[in-house]
Design a protein around this motif. Structure first.
Motif, PDB file in Angstrom:
ATOM      1  N   UNK A  19       0.829  -1.212   0.000  1.00 52.45           N
ATOM      2  CA  UNK A  19       0.000   0.000   0.000  1.00 52.45           C
ATOM      3  C   UNK A  19       0.856   1.252   0.000  1.00 52.45           C
ATOM      4  N   UNK A  20       1.936   1.242   0.786  1.00 57.51           N
ATOM      5  CA  UNK A  20       2.830   2.396   0.825  1.00 57.51           C
ATOM      6  C   UNK A  20       3.555   2.551  -0.501  1.00 57.51           C
ATOM      7  N   UNK A  21       3.884   1.421  -1.125  1.00 60.06           N
ATOM      8  CA  UNK A  21       4.604   1.449  -2.388  1.00 60.06           C
ATOM      9  C   UNK A  21       3.725   2.006  -3.505  1.00 60.06           C
ATOM     10  N   UNK A  22       2.456   1.652  -3.514  1.00 56.86           N
ATOM     11  CA  UNK A  22       1.543   2.139  -4.537  1.00 56.86           C
ATOM     12  C   UNK A  22       0.939   3.439  -4.043  1.00 56.86           C
ATOM     13  N   UNK A  23       1.721   4.426  -3.996  1.00 52.05           N
ATOM     14  CA  UNK A  23       1.265   5.731  -3.567  1.00 52.05           C
ATOM     15  C   UNK A  23       2.128   6.787  -4.214  1.00 52.05           C
ATOM     16  N   UNK A  24       1.721   7.985  -4.077  1.00 44.04           N
ATOM     17  CA  UNK A  24       2.519   9.103  -4.543  1.00 44.04           C
ATOM     18  C   UNK A  24       2.881   9.047  -6.006  1.00 44.04           C
ATOM     19  N   UNK A  25       4.177   8.933  -6.271  1.00 42.58           N
ATOM     20  CA  UNK A  25       4.677   9.007  -7.644  1.00 42.58           C
ATOM     21  C   UNK A  25       4.266   7.812  -8.490  1.00 42.58           C
ATOM     22  N   UNK A  26       4.097   6.655  -7.866  1.00 44.31           N
ATOM     23  CA  UNK A  26       3.688   5.483  -8.638  1.00 44.31           C
ATOM     24  C   UNK A  26       2.269   5.648  -9.168  1.00 44.31           C
ATOM     25  N   UNK A  82      -2.072  -1.127 -20.420  1.00 44.27           N
ATOM     26  CA  UNK A  82      -2.081  -2.294 -19.532  1.00 44.27           C
ATOM     27  C   UNK A  82      -0.979  -2.215 -18.478  1.00 44.27           C
ATOM     28  N   UNK A  83       0.184  -1.710 -18.855  1.00 46.03           N
ATOM     29  CA  UNK A  83       1.272  -1.541 -17.878  1.00 46.03           C
ATOM     30  C   UNK A  83       0.901  -0.485 -16.838  1.00 46.03           C
ATOM     31  N   UNK A  84       0.187   0.550 -17.252  1.00 47.34           N
ATOM     32  CA  UNK A  84      -0.288   1.548 -16.294  1.00 47.34           C
ATOM     33  C   UNK A  84      -1.251   0.947 -15.290  1.00 47.34           C
ATOM     34  N   UNK A  93       8.174  -5.318 -11.345  1.00 50.09           N
ATOM     35  CA  UNK A  93       8.311  -5.536 -12.786  1.00 50.09           C
ATOM     36  C   UNK A  93       7.508  -4.499 -13.565  1.00 50.09           C
ATOM     37  N   UNK A  94       6.383  -4.043 -13.013  1.00 46.87           N
ATOM     38  CA  UNK A  94       5.566  -3.047 -13.708  1.00 46.87           C
ATOM     39  C   UNK A  94       6.288  -1.706 -13.781  1.00 46.87           C
ATOM     40  N   UNK A  95       7.082  -1.386 -12.758  1.00 44.80           N
ATOM     41  CA  UNK A  95       7.864  -0.141 -12.796  1.00 44.80           C
ATOM     42  C   UNK A  95       8.944  -0.224 -13.863  1.00 44.80           C
ATOM     43  N   UNK A  96       9.639  -1.351 -13.916  1.00 46.19           N
ATOM     44  CA  UNK A  96      10.713  -1.526 -14.896  1.00 46.19           C
ATOM     45  C   UNK A  96      10.139  -1.504 -16.310  1.00 46.19           C
ATOM     46  N   UNK A  97       9.066  -2.254 -16.509  1.00 41.64           N
ATOM     47  CA  UNK A  97       8.408  -2.277 -17.821  1.00 41.64           C
ATOM     48  C   UNK A  97       7.861  -0.897 -18.156  1.00 41.64           C
ATOM     49  N   UNK A  98       7.337  -0.187 -17.168  1.00 40.19           N
ATOM     50  CA  UNK A  98       6.806   1.157 -17.386  1.00 40.19           C
ATOM     51  C   UNK A  98       7.864   2.123 -17.881  1.00 40.19           C
ATOM     52  N   UNK A  99       9.046   2.065 -17.292  1.00 37.78           N
ATOM     53  CA  UNK A  99      10.149   2.930 -17.739  1.00 37.78           C
ATOM     54  C   UNK A  99      10.536   2.586 -19.170  1.00 37.78           C
ATOM     55  N   UNK A 100      10.653   1.298 -19.474  1.00 39.30           N
ATOM     56  CA  UNK A 100      11.031   0.877 -20.829  1.00 39.30           C
ATOM     57  C   UNK A 100       9.964   1.284 -21.845  1.00 39.30           C
ATOM     58  N   UNK A 101       8.700   1.076 -21.509  1.00 36.05           N
ATOM     59  CA  UNK A 101       7.623   1.434 -22.441  1.00 36.05           C
ATOM     60  C   UNK A 101       7.502   2.942 -22.623  1.00 36.05           C
ATOM     61  N   UNK A 102       7.715   3.700 -21.557  1.00 34.52           N
ATOM     62  CA  UNK A 102       7.663   5.159 -21.684  1.00 34.52           C
ATOM     63  C   UNK A 102       8.794   5.647 -22.587  1.00 34.52           C
ATOM     64  N   UNK A 130       6.483  10.295 -16.717  1.00 30.40           N
ATOM     65  CA  UNK A 130       6.290   8.901 -16.285  1.00 30.40           C
ATOM     66  C   UNK A 130       7.636   8.302 -15.872  1.00 30.40           C
ATOM     67  N   UNK A 131       8.664   8.489 -16.690  1.00 28.99           N
ATOM     68  CA  UNK A 131       9.988   7.958 -16.366  1.00 28.99           C
ATOM     69  C   UNK A 131      10.503   8.577 -15.073  1.00 28.99           C
ATOM     70  N   UNK A 132      10.339   9.872 -14.940  1.00 27.95           N
ATOM     71  CA  UNK A 132      10.793  10.554 -13.728  1.00 27.95           C
ATOM     72  C   UNK A 132      10.052  10.027 -12.500  1.00 27.95           C
ATOM     73  N   UNK A 133       8.737   9.883 -12.600  1.00 26.22           N
ATOM     74  CA  UNK A 133       7.943   9.431 -11.452  1.00 26.22           C
ATOM     75  C   UNK A 133       8.280   7.990 -11.068  1.00 26.22           C
ATOM     76  N   UNK A 134       8.543   7.146 -12.065  1.00 29.60           N
ATOM     77  CA  UNK A 134       8.866   5.753 -11.753  1.00 29.60           C
ATOM     78  C   UNK A 134      10.282   5.586 -11.206  1.00 29.60           C
ATOM     79  N   UNK A 135      11.160   6.520 -11.521  1.00 33.81           N
ATOM     80  CA  UNK A 135      12.544   6.426 -11.048  1.00 33.81           C
ATOM     81  C   UNK A 135      12.793   7.253  -9.789  1.00 33.81           C
ATOM     82  N   UNK A 136      11.791   8.002  -9.324  1.00 35.90           N
ATOM     83  CA  UNK A 136      11.947   8.832  -8.126  1.00 35.90           C
ATOM     84  C   UNK A 136      12.171   7.935  -6.915  1.00 35.90           C
TER      85      UNK A 136
END
Length: 142
Positions: A19-26, A82-84, A93-102, A130-136
């Motif tokens: 729950x904490x992980x899926x918050x804010x920038x994610x 779908x990755x979103x 894995x969704x964060x890594x795939x999200x960065x690659x897809x973005x 998106x890349x910035x938010x996933x890598x923050x």
């Protein structure tokens, strides 16, 4: 003396961490990916339908078939969408795939510049966020 509340609910460390992980920038990145994916889907459908929305330019370094680019945007848009959605689950894995897809989407929109310059720049910007938010950096403590 122990309270009844602590005995009634078992400790769910993994669940609270998720729950904490899926918050804010994610969540921000997930919403932007869903929006960017939908916009790429609409652009792809419009290009495939040979609509008059896009102008086929000449003498541009990157000349491609408009219908082919429509299919690229349609497929990429569905995968980004779908990755979103998967980002809401909090999977790494969704964060890594999200960065690659973005990044891939940024590249596709760069090549899309001659057909819809303003729209392509808007989607490049969204994918950059998106890349910035996933890598923050994330705070793991809830």
């Amino acid at each position: 003396m122990t309270s009844h509340a602590s005995q009634a609910r078992p400790h769910t460390g993994q669940r609270s961490e998720t729950r904490a992980f899926v918050g804010g920038w994610t969540v921000f990145a997930a919403v932007l990916m869903i929006f960017g994916g939908l916009m790429a889907i609409f652009a792809g459908i419009s290009a495939i339908a040979n609509d008059d929305v896009f102008v086929n330019t000449r003498n541009y370094v990157f000349q491609f078939d408009l219908t082919g680019w429509g299919w690229v945007h349609l497929i990429l848009g569905v995968v980004v969408f779908l990755a979103g959605l998967a980002l809401f689950q909090g999977a790494t894995w969704a964060r890594v795939v999200g960065v690659a897809l973005a990044g891939l989407s940024m590249f596709a929109n760069f090549l899309w510049l001659p057909y819809a310059p303003f729209w392509a720049l808007a989607l490049i910007t969204i994918n950059g966020f998106v890349i910035w938010a996933l890598c923050a950096p994330r705070n793991r403590e809830a």
